[in-house]
Scaffold this motif. Sequence first.
Motif, PDB file in Angstrom:
ATOM      1  N   THR A   9      -9.971   0.665  -4.324  1.00 49.42           N
ATOM      2  CA  THR A   9      -8.971   0.560  -3.268  1.00 49.42           C
ATOM      3  C   THR A   9      -7.673  -0.007  -3.813  1.00 49.42           C
ATOM      4  OG1 THR A   9     -10.729   0.194  -1.641  1.00 49.42           O
ATOM      5  CG2 THR A   9      -8.493  -0.387  -0.982  1.00 49.42           C
ATOM      6  N   SER A  10      -7.772  -1.074  -4.620  1.00 53.18           N
ATOM      7  CA  SER A  10      -6.580  -1.687  -5.217  1.00 53.18           C
ATOM      8  C   SER A  10      -5.857  -0.709  -6.142  1.00 53.18           C
ATOM      9  CB  SER A  10      -6.970  -2.945  -6.004  1.00 53.18           C
ATOM     10  OG  SER A  10      -7.602  -3.885  -5.171  1.00 53.18           O
ATOM     11  N   LEU A  11      -6.647   0.083  -6.859  1.00 52.59           N
ATOM     12  CA  LEU A  11      -6.066   1.042  -7.798  1.00 52.59           C
ATOM     13  C   LEU A  11      -5.319   2.144  -7.058  1.00 52.59           C
ATOM     14  CD1 LEU A  11      -6.171   1.336 -10.932  1.00 52.59           C
ATOM     15  CD2 LEU A  11      -7.988   2.996 -10.597  1.00 52.59           C
ATOM     16  N   PHE A  12      -5.949   2.703  -6.025  1.00 54.17           N
ATOM     17  CA  PHE A  12      -5.344   3.828  -5.302  1.00 54.17           C
ATOM     18  C   PHE A  12      -4.184   3.392  -4.418  1.00 54.17           C
ATOM     19  CE2 PHE A  12      -9.469   6.090  -6.085  1.00 54.17           C
ATOM     20  CZ  PHE A  12      -8.922   7.127  -6.816  1.00 54.17           C
ATOM     21  N   GLU A  13      -4.163   2.113  -3.990  1.00 55.75           N
ATOM     22  CA  GLU A  13      -3.076   1.639  -3.138  1.00 55.75           C
ATOM     23  C   GLU A  13      -1.714   1.836  -3.789  1.00 55.75           C
ATOM     24  OE1 GLU A  13      -4.897  -1.990  -0.395  1.00 55.75           O
ATOM     25  OE2 GLU A  13      -3.887  -2.429  -2.290  1.00 55.75           O
ATOM     26  N   ASP A  14      -1.656   1.665  -5.116  1.00 61.70           N
ATOM     27  CA  ASP A  14      -0.377   1.696  -5.818  1.00 61.70           C
ATOM     28  C   ASP A  14      -0.001   3.070  -6.349  1.00 61.70           C
ATOM     29  OD1 ASP A  14       0.138  -1.001  -5.401  1.00 61.70           O
ATOM     30  OD2 ASP A  14      -1.008  -1.608  -7.161  1.00 61.70           O
TER      31      ASP A  14
ATOM     32  N   SER B  33       0.787  -1.238   0.000  1.00 63.50           N
ATOM     33  CA  SER B  33       0.000   0.000   0.000  1.00 63.50           C
ATOM     34  C   SER B  33       0.813   1.278   0.000  1.00 63.50           C
ATOM     35  CB  SER B  33      -0.940   0.015   1.212  1.00 63.50           C
ATOM     36  OG  SER B  33      -1.830  -1.054   1.157  1.00 63.50           O
ATOM     37  N   ASN B  34       2.096   1.175  -0.209  1.00 60.98           N
ATOM     38  CA  ASN B  34       2.927   2.361  -0.349  1.00 60.98           C
ATOM     39  C   ASN B  34       3.035   3.230   0.882  1.00 60.98           C
ATOM     40  OD1 ASN B  34       4.254   2.743  -3.026  1.00 60.98           O
ATOM     41  ND2 ASN B  34       2.201   2.257  -3.709  1.00 60.98           N
ATOM     42  N   PHE B  35       2.935   2.663   2.074  1.00 63.96           N
ATOM     43  CA  PHE B  35       3.413   3.355   3.258  1.00 63.96           C
ATOM     44  C   PHE B  35       3.866   2.318   4.270  1.00 63.96           C
ATOM     45  CE2 PHE B  35      -1.260   3.582   3.601  1.00 63.96           C
ATOM     46  CZ  PHE B  35      -1.458   2.781   4.704  1.00 63.96           C
ATOM     47  N   SER B  36       4.814   2.721   5.124  1.00 63.51           N
ATOM     48  CA  SER B  36       5.443   1.796   6.042  1.00 63.51           C
ATOM     49  C   SER B  36       4.415   1.149   6.946  1.00 63.51           C
ATOM     50  CB  SER B  36       6.475   2.531   6.900  1.00 63.51           C
ATOM     51  OG  SER B  36       7.382   3.204   6.078  1.00 63.51           O
ATOM     52  N   GLY B  37       4.623  -0.128   7.197  1.00 61.52           N
ATOM     53  CA  GLY B  37       3.755  -0.834   8.129  1.00 61.52           C
ATOM     54  C   GLY B  37       2.679  -1.653   7.448  1.00 61.52           C
TER      55      GLY B  37
ATOM     56  N   LYS C 295       2.950   7.282  -8.435  1.00 58.24           N
ATOM     57  CA  LYS C 295       3.085   6.299  -9.517  1.00 58.24           C
ATOM     58  C   LYS C 295       1.766   6.171 -10.253  1.00 58.24           C
ATOM     59  CE  LYS C 295       6.412   3.473  -6.911  1.00 58.24           C
ATOM     60  NZ  LYS C 295       6.319   4.180  -5.640  1.00 58.24           N
ATOM     61  N   ILE C 296       1.861   5.869 -11.526  1.00 53.94           N
ATOM     62  CA  ILE C 296       0.660   5.535 -12.293  1.00 53.94           C
ATOM     63  C   ILE C 296       0.343   4.077 -12.004  1.00 53.94           C
ATOM     64  CG2 ILE C 296      -0.324   5.295 -14.600  1.00 53.94           C
ATOM     65  CD1 ILE C 296       1.583   7.522 -15.510  1.00 53.94           C
ATOM     66  N   PRO C 297      -0.837   3.793 -11.443  1.00 49.54           N
ATOM     67  CA  PRO C 297      -1.133   2.410 -11.051  1.00 49.54           C
ATOM     68  C   PRO C 297      -1.312   1.505 -12.256  1.00 49.54           C
ATOM     69  CG  PRO C 297      -3.085   3.773 -10.799  1.00 49.54           C
ATOM     70  CD  PRO C 297      -1.962   4.707 -11.168  1.00 49.54           C
ATOM     71  N   SER C 298      -1.049   0.233 -12.053  1.00 47.75           N
ATOM     72  CA  SER C 298      -1.231  -0.763 -13.101  1.00 47.75           C
ATOM     73  C   SER C 298      -2.662  -1.303 -13.040  1.00 47.75           C
ATOM     74  CB  SER C 298      -0.225  -1.913 -12.917  1.00 47.75           C
ATOM     75  OG  SER C 298      -0.568  -3.018 -13.720  1.00 47.75           O
ATOM     76  N   ILE C 299      -3.390  -1.153 -14.134  1.00 40.71           N
ATOM     77  CA  ILE C 299      -4.760  -1.679 -14.195  1.00 40.71           C
ATOM     78  C   ILE C 299      -4.734  -3.198 -14.024  1.00 40.71           C
ATOM     79  CG2 ILE C 299      -6.841  -1.888 -15.601  1.00 40.71           C
ATOM     80  CD1 ILE C 299      -6.375   0.922 -14.677  1.00 40.71           C
TER      81      ILE C 299
ATOM     82  N   LEU D  68     -10.570  16.107  -0.364  1.00 42.15           N
ATOM     83  CA  LEU D  68     -12.031  16.040  -0.347  1.00 42.15           C
ATOM     84  C   LEU D  68     -12.576  15.547  -1.688  1.00 42.15           C
ATOM     85  CD1 LEU D  68     -12.868  19.363   1.544  1.00 42.15           C
ATOM     86  CD2 LEU D  68     -13.128  17.028   2.418  1.00 42.15           C
ATOM     87  N   LEU D  69     -11.954  16.017  -2.775  1.00 44.81           N
ATOM     88  CA  LEU D  69     -12.372  15.583  -4.109  1.00 44.81           C
ATOM     89  C   LEU D  69     -12.149  14.075  -4.274  1.00 44.81           C
ATOM     90  CD1 LEU D  69     -13.410  16.467  -6.904  1.00 44.81           C
ATOM     91  CD2 LEU D  69     -11.019  16.800  -7.588  1.00 44.81           C
ATOM     92  N   PHE D  70     -11.015  13.601  -3.742  1.00 45.16           N
ATOM     93  CA  PHE D  70     -10.692  12.174  -3.807  1.00 45.16           C
ATOM     94  C   PHE D  70     -11.785  11.349  -3.125  1.00 45.16           C
ATOM     95  CE2 PHE D  70      -8.990   8.681  -1.202  1.00 45.16           C
ATOM     96  CZ  PHE D  70      -8.554   7.799  -2.188  1.00 45.16           C
ATOM     97  N   PHE D  71     -12.167  11.739  -1.900  1.00 48.79           N
ATOM     98  CA  PHE D  71     -13.173  10.979  -1.166  1.00 48.79           C
ATOM     99  C   PHE D  71     -14.546  11.050  -1.842  1.00 48.79           C
ATOM    100  CE2 PHE D  71     -10.284  11.271   2.610  1.00 48.79           C
ATOM    101  CZ  PHE D  71     -10.191   9.901   2.827  1.00 48.79           C
ATOM    102  N   MET D  72     -14.871  12.208  -2.405  1.00 49.41           N
ATOM    103  CA  MET D  72     -16.158  12.345  -3.088  1.00 49.41           C
ATOM    104  C   MET D  72     -16.213  11.442  -4.311  1.00 49.41           C
ATOM    105  SD  MET D  72     -17.276  16.351  -2.893  1.00 49.41           S
ATOM    106  CE  MET D  72     -18.665  16.002  -3.943  1.00 49.41           C
ATOM    107  N   ILE D  73     -15.157  11.477  -5.130  1.00 49.58           N
ATOM    108  CA  ILE D  73     -15.122  10.618  -6.322  1.00 49.58           C
ATOM    109  C   ILE D  73     -15.170   9.151  -5.923  1.00 49.58           C
ATOM    110  CG2 ILE D  73     -13.667   9.865  -8.252  1.00 49.58           C
ATOM    111  CD1 ILE D  73     -12.664  12.757  -8.476  1.00 49.58           C
ATOM    112  N   PHE D  74     -14.426   8.825  -4.874  1.00 48.48           N
ATOM    113  CA  PHE D  74     -14.331   7.443  -4.398  1.00 48.48           C
ATOM    114  C   PHE D  74     -15.713   6.914  -4.003  1.00 48.48           C
ATOM    115  CE2 PHE D  74     -13.409   4.252  -1.103  1.00 48.48           C
ATOM    116  CZ  PHE D  74     -12.459   3.474  -1.757  1.00 48.48           C
ATOM    117  N   PHE D  75     -16.415   7.665  -3.154  1.00 46.02           N
ATOM    118  CA  PHE D  75     -17.683   7.160  -2.635  1.00 46.02           C
ATOM    119  C   PHE D  75     -18.819   7.288  -3.648  1.00 46.02           C
ATOM    120  CE2 PHE D  75     -15.532   8.145   1.492  1.00 46.02           C
ATOM    121  CZ  PHE D  75     -15.428   6.830   1.900  1.00 46.02           C
ATOM    122  N   LEU D  76     -18.825   8.364  -4.431  1.00 45.25           N
ATOM    123  CA  LEU D  76     -19.887   8.511  -5.422  1.00 45.25           C
ATOM    124  C   LEU D  76     -19.767   7.466  -6.527  1.00 45.25           C
ATOM    125  CD1 LEU D  76     -20.132  12.402  -5.733  1.00 45.25           C
ATOM    126  CD2 LEU D  76     -21.774  10.852  -4.651  1.00 45.25           C
TER     127      LEU D  76
END
Length: 638
Positions: free
Chosen positions: A362-367, A31-35, A486-490, A291-299
Motif C-alpha cells: 500500500t505504501s509503495l503504490f500510494e506514491d 496518496s497522490n489524489f485530492s482529499g 512516479k517511480i516510488p521510493s523504496i 485487474l492485473l494490479f489487484f491480482m498481484i496485490f492480493f496474491l
Amino acid sequence: MRKPNIVLVGQPNAGKSTIFNVLSDIKTSSSNFSGTTVEYTESDILIKGKLFHIVDLPGVYSLNPGDEAEVLTYNYLIRNDIDLVINVVDASMLARSLELTVELIELGFPMVIALNMWDEADRKGIKIYPERLEEQLGIPVVTTSALHGKGVKKLVESAYHVVDHESKPPNRVLFTSHVEQLIKGLEDKLAGLELIGNGTPRFYAVKSIENPDLLPPGIIETITPELEEIRSHFTSMHSNETHETISYERHHHAMKLAEHISHFIDRREVPLRERLDRFWLHPILGYFPLLLFFMIFFLTIYFVGNLLSRVVNLPLNLIPPLYEGLKTTSLFWWSTIDGVFQGFSGAIGIVLPYFLPLIFLTSLFEDTGYLARIAFLLDGIMHKMGLHGKSVAPFILGFGCSVPALYGSRIIENKKERILTALLIPFIPCSARTTVIFALAIAFTGPWWALFIYAFVALVVAVTGRLLSIFVGKPTGLILEIPDLKIPSIRVAFSKSWNRMKDFLRFALPFLILGSVAMGWLEYVKIHESVNRFFAPLLKGILGLPEALGSTLVFGFFRKELIIVMANTAMGVERTADLPLTPEQIIVFLIFVTLYFPCFATFVVMWKEFKKGVTLLSTVLSVAVATLSAYLIKIILS
C-alpha cells in the motif's frame, strides 16, 4: 516562550505532506489524489538549536473554500498566529500552482516558496529560473525534490533566516489598472478599520469583491454602499461574475510569471510514462492492468503472508507445552497465561505476517500515482451504482482504514451524497479485515476464495449503494486531478510501513493480548456461554455456524484482528488450521465478519462526523446486510 509557527500551504499533489514527513517524525498520508489530507497535522522541529512549530494544512486550489478541507485551511490562515508560510509549488505545473501563490501574497505573511518536484519539471523539459521568480515576488525561492530529500535542508535554512530576521513583505501583485483602481478605493477605507484576524486591507478588499461571505463580522456593513457599486461595475464591465473576474486576474498574472521564469525544451519523443497513461487510462483496455494490479496485490499478500506465518509459528509452537501443567494445578492462572500467549501468538504469528506485506505494498503504490488512475477508471462504475464520483477516493482509502476514509468523505460537497458514501465505507475491507480474510483463507480455502470474498463484497457495496441512492438522487460528476506517474521510493515505503507497524504494535497488540486474556477469564467464569447464547439465533439458527463463535463478534467490534485470536480461543484450538469448521462455514463466517458492524474507532469517528442518527443507521444497515449476505452465501454453497 512561544514557538515560531510555520505552515505548509499548497495545492493538492504539490508535495506538502512529503516535505512535512521529511521535516518531522510524524508520517502523514500522501496518496497522490485530492482529499488525502483533510485535517491538519502538526509537529515540533529543531532548527539550529531553536524549536519551531510546523503545520501541514490540507491542499487547496484557492482561498475560496469549496469543501470542508478548504474551509479548514482558510480558517487556520485567518485565525492563527503565523510567522511564516512555506508555499509548496509543483514546479512541473508552474502556471497553475502560482495562482495560489498570488493569492497567498495578498495575505501579507512572510513567505518562502518551495519549488517542489524539480526533477519532474526537468523530466518534462521545463527549464525554470528560480532567481527570476525570487526577483519578481521578493520571496526566497528554494528548489526541492522532497520525495528524495533533495533541497529540504536549504529550505529549512531559508525558513530559519526569514523567521529569525525582520523580513520585508512580498512584492505587491498588481492586477490590470482599472481593476486596481476599484480595489484601491476599498483598500483605503479598510485601512482605517481594526480588522479581525490575519490579512492585509488589500486581502479583504479583494475578498469583499470576490466572495463577501468570507469577510469577518463588522467589515461588510462598513463598506456595503461602495461594495455594491463596485461589484455592479465589475459585472457590467466584464460581463462575468465578480469572482470569475478576480480569478481571471490571478490566472493571467500566474501565466505571465510562468512565462517569465521558465521555458520548454523541445522533446523529440513522447515519454514512456505518457505512453503508459494512454493504455492505463483507456476506457476499455485500462481495466486489464487494473485487474492485473489487484491480482498481484492480493496474491503477493497471500503467498508472502503464508511464508512468514510458517516461519514465525515454528518457535511459537514450542511455548504452550511449557505451561501446560498449570491446567491441572491452577486453572485460573493457566487461563491467564494461555490468554496472553494466544493473544501474542495471534498477533505475531497470524495477523502480522499478512499485515506487513499489505502495508508495504500500500505504501509503495500510494506514491506511484496509480491510485488516482484507479479512481478515474472506476468513476463510471460508481455512477452506475448511484454514487458520487468523488466517492472513489474515500473508498480507496478504506482499503487501508475506515477512519481516514470517513474523514476523506469531506471532499464531497453534497451532504446526502457524503452520507451515502459514509454508510458504504464500513463495508470496504480494511487492512484488519484483509488480514482476517487471508489468515482464514490460507488455512481452509485457498487464495481464489479470498478473491471471491472481495468480489462478493464489491457486489454487495454496489447493490446497497444503488438501493440507497434512490433517496439521494442523481450523483454529480467527478473532477479529479491525475498526477504524473512516479517511480516510488523504496526508502519512503519502508519508512511508512515501519510507522504503520509501530502503530499496530502500540495499539493493536495490547488489544489482542488483553482481549485474549479477557476471553480466557470469561471461559473460566462461564460468562462467555451467556454471550454465545445471545448470538446463537443469528450464528447457529440463521448462518449455520458454531454457537461458540458468538463471543468473537463482541471482541471484533473493538479490533477486527481480534476475530482470529478469539476464534481460536473460543473453539479451544491453538492453531487456526485446527478450527472445527468446514470450508463452507469459513466462507459464510468471513462474509459476515467482513460486513458486520464497524469497529470501535470507525464508530467513534462516524458519530463525530455525522452524529447519532447516521451512526445508528450505519450500525443497523451493516448488521442487516452482513446477515442477509452471509445467509445467501450459505444457501448457494449448500
